[in-house]
Design an enzyme around this catalytic site. Structure first.
Site, PDB file in Angstrom:
ATOM      1  N   GLU A 259      19.804  15.337   7.429  1.00 30.84           N
ATOM      2  CA  GLU A 259      18.797  16.006   8.253  1.00 30.84           C
ATOM      3  C   GLU A 259      19.395  17.362   8.585  1.00 30.84           C
ATOM      4  O   GLU A 259      20.422  17.444   9.275  1.00 30.84           O
ATOM      5  CB  GLU A 259      18.508  15.177   9.503  1.00 30.84           C
ATOM      6  N   CYS A 298      17.386  21.353  15.777  1.00 33.15           N
ATOM      7  CA  CYS A 298      16.945  21.417  14.386  1.00 33.15           C
ATOM      8  C   CYS A 298      15.429  21.408  14.295  1.00 33.15           C
ATOM      9  O   CYS A 298      14.867  21.798  13.268  1.00 33.15           O
ATOM     10  CB  CYS A 298      17.537  20.269  13.588  1.00 33.15           C
TER      11      CYS A 298
END
Length: 693
Positions: A259, A298
């Site tokens: 990720e 993120c």
């Protein structure tokens, strides 16, 4: 000399005897040294071997439900001591709100997976996936898919921005699957992860070897991995690509999921003009994503994609909201709403990326690259040269096709705004990001939403639609949830975390198994048609409904007598229920229907009669009927036909925390010609012991 941050490996706390290479970790606001980090002399291979042996044995001895209960109690243990974590978290630069997202959010993941594990998984060690596949004419050879846990270690390589949530959102699914975890937090905030692990260890709830912590670098990690291990990485896309290229992943069978950073977008719909609730919600969310965790997420919004004619309105609204709502400073100071970045190195990197954005055509329209005036811990205001502070910044890109705005990420309180002239153009701009974790859309127009969804969904792991109806209840653009997928295609890493039970299955192997019904029953713990059944009339003479969970066995069966269906029965049921559908009441119309020979009995009449044929009416271990699933009507029943039922104990699921459990019964209705009339599953709640009924 500041102490070395310990690791927890092979069931004990460990620090190096020689730490001349130790890296200093500093308070993000003051620059004060918090700890030092080193793994000099740590035997990582031995830690992994310990996970594969001791950890596998201890977790493998528990069922899904038993692991789920442990998760709940671990969450409670962390909750009791979370004030300790909040105090430590402030040193990372996190405000109270930031800490809530990280700490309470991580604890919430444990609670969520505990609940989902007990509701959606069997109280067993094998998970059965999908329907039975009949592989022979007579049903003697069948196939199924099952999931069993991977027989290695789940290794976490976590980012600095969420030292608690980032660890627990990976740990919970692995633990529930039965796979031990080795967590390696990022150095700048690893001391908060260490405090979390210490609380979990001191709780006494962790099965031996189920969780280990490595505080520091792991340069030889991938050399020590093997088939059965998996790595979950959160960090930069460039690092992910380098790790993915390792032989252990390419040819060694090690699973790797990542990720990574992504250029997430938020689209303002064409209908969401200034003054609408959607416009206000859009600006509120954009500012929140710029400043929450100082933009170190993120999932943060990096590109605000708005109708060209609304660009100036959005810039003005963002400028006003920042001025009114955001106070930069030490999180320990009263009134501070945005803290520093995690380190001065991160601060310098963000400023470098801002200059790259400006060189690529971006105009800084809100904020400044100058060191901001901040509120210190004592309440005074001024410069903080040793702190990692950066002002929130918004850049405007007149050229929406600029490579810079679609490719460069400043991992801090920085967003860019670009205009679009059509919904197709907005979708194309989202795609220019190369794959994202999330895109949000502010619109109250379903047509706008549908058009954008069809254009952007394939480029995102998650899409949030924000409007006046959900603005107050929405969890927000940047908040991954345990029951929804976290991950995304392309630049976002191509991986997938969370998403409910899907994340548990990522830690397991899906295997096709083939054999006889009896063998499948043994392998899965679920009775299959064709396996041995024990009609109580022919065995112990005790009706299955008179048996507690402790006495009931898979395959125990009620084989009922028959009952004849009459035309009067059909008409009485129709009059009583109001269901006068022509197939039950009009002979000519029913006969003209290709599915019926004439008037037929109601399916629900037959199901009701079946209950009368198999139920034992006296109070006893069966406490309640909790549902009926997978009902299929196969053969019509005409007046004069007979029906009978076979009810077989199919699956027994005790509840770990209750005095009862669930029994799933396989129900098959047949007619006088032994043709199947209907099939379904009956669910009952049954006491574990007779005296608990």
């Amino acid at each position: 000399m500041t102490d070395i941050l310990p690791s927890y490996v092979q069931g004990a706390w460990w620090t190096p005897t020689d730490a001349t290479d130790a890296a200093e970790v500093r308070d993000a606001s003051t620059g004060e040294v918090v700890t030092r980090v080193s793994t000099s002399g740590l035997d990582l291979g031995a830690a992994l071997a310990y996970a594969r042996s001791t950890g596998q044995d201890s977790l493998g001895g528990l069922t899904f439900h038993q692991r789920a209960v442990r998760l709940k109690h671990l969450a409670l243990a962390l909750t009791e001591r979370k004030s300790e974590l909040y105090e430590i978290s402030s040193r990372t630069g996190a405000t109270s709100q930031d800490s809530w997202v990280d700490i309470d959010g991580g604890i919430g993941v444990l609670f969520a997976y505990s609940s989902k594990g007990r509701r959606e998984l069997p109280n067993a060690k094998v998970y059965v996936d999908g329907p039975v596949e009949n592989l022979s004419r007579d049903g003697s050879f069948i196939g199924r898919h099952i999931y069993t846990r991977l027989r290695g270690a789940a290794v976490q390589l976590n980012a600095f921005n969420f030292p608690v949530w980032g660890s627990l959102e990976k740990f919970a699914p692995a633990f529930l699957a039965g796979v031990p975890t080795v967590v390696k937090p990022a150095t700048p905030t690893g001391y908060l992860t260490e405090a979390m692990v210490r609380i979990m260890v001191e709780s006494g709830l962790l099965p031996e070897g189920s969780l280990q912590l490595v505080s520091g670098s792991v340069p030889t990690l991938f050399d020590d991995l093997r088939l059965g291990d998996l790595v979950a990485f959160t960090g930069s896309a460039s690092t992910a690509e380098r790790l993915r290229a390792h032989d252990a992943v390419q040819t060694g069978g090690v699973r790797f999921t990542s990720e990574t950073d992504s250029i997430n977008a938020s689209i303002l719909g064409t209908d969401a003009v200034s003054g609408t609730p959607e416009f206000e919600a859009y600006v509120r969310q954009l500012v929140a994503e710029m400043t929450s965790k100082a933009g170190q997420k993120c999932t943060a919004i990096r590109r605000a994609i708005v109708p060209t004619e609304l660009v100036d309105d959005v810039i003005g609204a963002v400028r006003t909201r920042l001025a009114e709502r955001i106070v930069i400073g030490d999180p320990r100071a009263e009134g501070v709403t945005m803290g520093p970045l995690a380190s001065t190195a991160q601060r310098d990197e963000v400023l470098r990326q801002v200059e790259r954005l400006r060189a690529g055509g971006g105009e800084l329209v809100v904020g400044s690259t100058d060191a901001p005036t901040v509120r210190r811990a004592d309440g005074s205001e001024g410069a903080a040269p040793d702190g990692a502070f950066v002002s929130p910044m918004l850049l405007r890109f007149p050229d929406a096709e600029s490579d810079a705005v679609n490719e460069i990420e400043a991992f801090g309180p920085v967003s860019s705004i670009i205009g679009y002239d059509s919904l197709d153009e907005a979708s194309a701009l989202v795609a220019r990001g190369g794959g994202s974790l999330v895109t949000s859309v502010a619109t109250h127009d379903p047509e706008v939403a549908v058009t954008l969804a069809s254009g952007i969904a394939a480029y995102n792991g998650r899409v949030l639609f924000l409007d006046r109806d959900d603005a107050r209840s929405s969890t927000g653009h940047g908040s991954p949830l345990p029951n929804l997928v976290h991950g995304g295609p392309g630049r976002a890493g191509g991986g997938e975390e969370l998403g409910g039970i899907r994340a548990v299955l990522h830690h397991m192997q899906r295997t096709a198994v083939q054999g006889s019904p009896a063998m499948m029953t043994a392998l899965t713990g679920v009775w299959h048609q064709g396996a041995a059944a024990r009609p109580y009339q022919d065995s112990d003479g005790v009706h299955p409904f008179r048996k507690s969970l402790a006495e009931l066995h898979i395959g125990d069966q009620v084989a009922s007598g028959s009952r004849t269906v009459t035309l009067d029965d059909i008409e009485t049921f129709a009059a009583f229920t109001g269901d006068t559908f022509y197939a039950h009441m009009d002979e000519a119309s029913a006969a003209a229907n290709p599915f019926f020979p004439g008037r037929v009995a109601h399916g629900y009449l037959l199901v009701s009669w079946a209950a009368g044929l198999f139920v034992d009416p006296a109070p006893g271990p069966v406490l309640a009927n909790s549902g009926l699933e997978n009902l299929r009507f196969v053969t019509p029943v005409s007046p004069g036909d007979e029906i009978r039922v076979e009810l077989t104990a199919k699956q027994i699921t005790p509840r770990e925390t209750d005095e009862y459990g669930e029994v799933r019964w396989d129900a098959v209705l047949k007619n006088q010609d032994d043709e199947i009339v209907a099939t379904y599953d009956v669910l009952t709640l049954v006491a574990k012991e007779r005296d608990a009924a």
